[in-house]
Design a protein around this motif. Sequence first.
Motif, short mmCIF file in Angstrom:
data_model
loop_
_atom_site.label_atom_id
_atom_site.label_comp_id
_atom_site.label_asym_id
_atom_site.label_seq_id
_atom_site.Cartn_x
_atom_site.Cartn_y
_atom_site.Cartn_z
N ALA A 1 0.82 -1.22 0.00
CA ALA A 1 0.00 0.00 0.00
C ALA A 1 0.85 1.27 0.00
N ALA A 2 2.11 1.14 0.33
CA ALA A 2 3.00 2.30 0.28
C ALA A 2 3.15 2.80 -1.14
N GLY A 3 2.86 1.92 -2.10
CA GLY A 3 2.85 2.31 -3.51
C GLY A 3 4.17 2.14 -4.22
N ASP A 4 4.21 2.74 -5.38
CA ASP A 4 5.38 2.68 -6.25
C ASP A 4 6.59 3.31 -5.55
N PRO A 5 7.70 2.57 -5.49
CA PRO A 5 8.89 3.12 -4.83
C PRO A 5 9.32 4.48 -5.38
N ALA A 6 9.04 4.74 -6.64
CA ALA A 6 9.41 6.04 -7.22
C ALA A 6 8.64 7.18 -6.56
N ALA A 7 7.50 6.85 -5.94
CA ALA A 7 6.67 7.90 -5.31
C ALA A 7 6.80 7.92 -3.79
N ILE A 8 7.61 7.04 -3.22
CA ILE A 8 7.76 6.98 -1.76
C ILE A 8 8.79 8.03 -1.34
N ALA A 9 8.39 8.88 -0.41
CA ALA A 9 9.28 9.95 0.06
C ALA A 9 10.13 9.50 1.24
#
Length: 186
Positions: A128-136
């Motif tokens: 659910a944290a999503g795409d690693p490219a979008a994880i801050a």
Amino acid sequence: MLADQGAGRVARPRSKAAAPLLYLSTLTIGLMAGFFFAFAALVMPSFAKIDDRSFVVAMQKINDGVNSGAFQFAFLGAFVFTGAAAIVHHRMGARNAARWILAALLLYIVALAITFGGNIPLNNNLAAAGDPAAIADFTAVRTAFNEGTWNALNAARTIACMLSLLALVPAIALAGRGKITPKTGV
């Protein structure tokens, strides 16, 4: 002489599926015990030494990979083959072998309950944290994943699977010795 030939015992038909089901049960439970053990002994200890971004990306990829046919064959097959083997052995009168197979099935069900009740929800939180490219903040995502809990749950399901596999050892021995007394005309 009749006593020596098993007089008074009712013969049960042998099933051609009994041995293959028991062997497939043993194979798939062994694969699952090995899979969980590999995570406990190698994967997670190694992952503990990598940076947060690498950990999150690797675990997300692994969680995606468990949807493969090969993994599902072992994961679901262990339940299906073991359940079917227990039923077939029970129906053909191999009660002692069937008891051990049932014990193996129950232990595998424990592993499934741990997986569905604990490990999968933690994996889903990581996804659910999503795409690693979008994880801050990879540190926050990794912390929220709760590696310690995941590892403890994995250790418990590993032990359940290993015990399940061990329960199949006497089942195989008993099934191999099982003698079905043919019906006589007497």
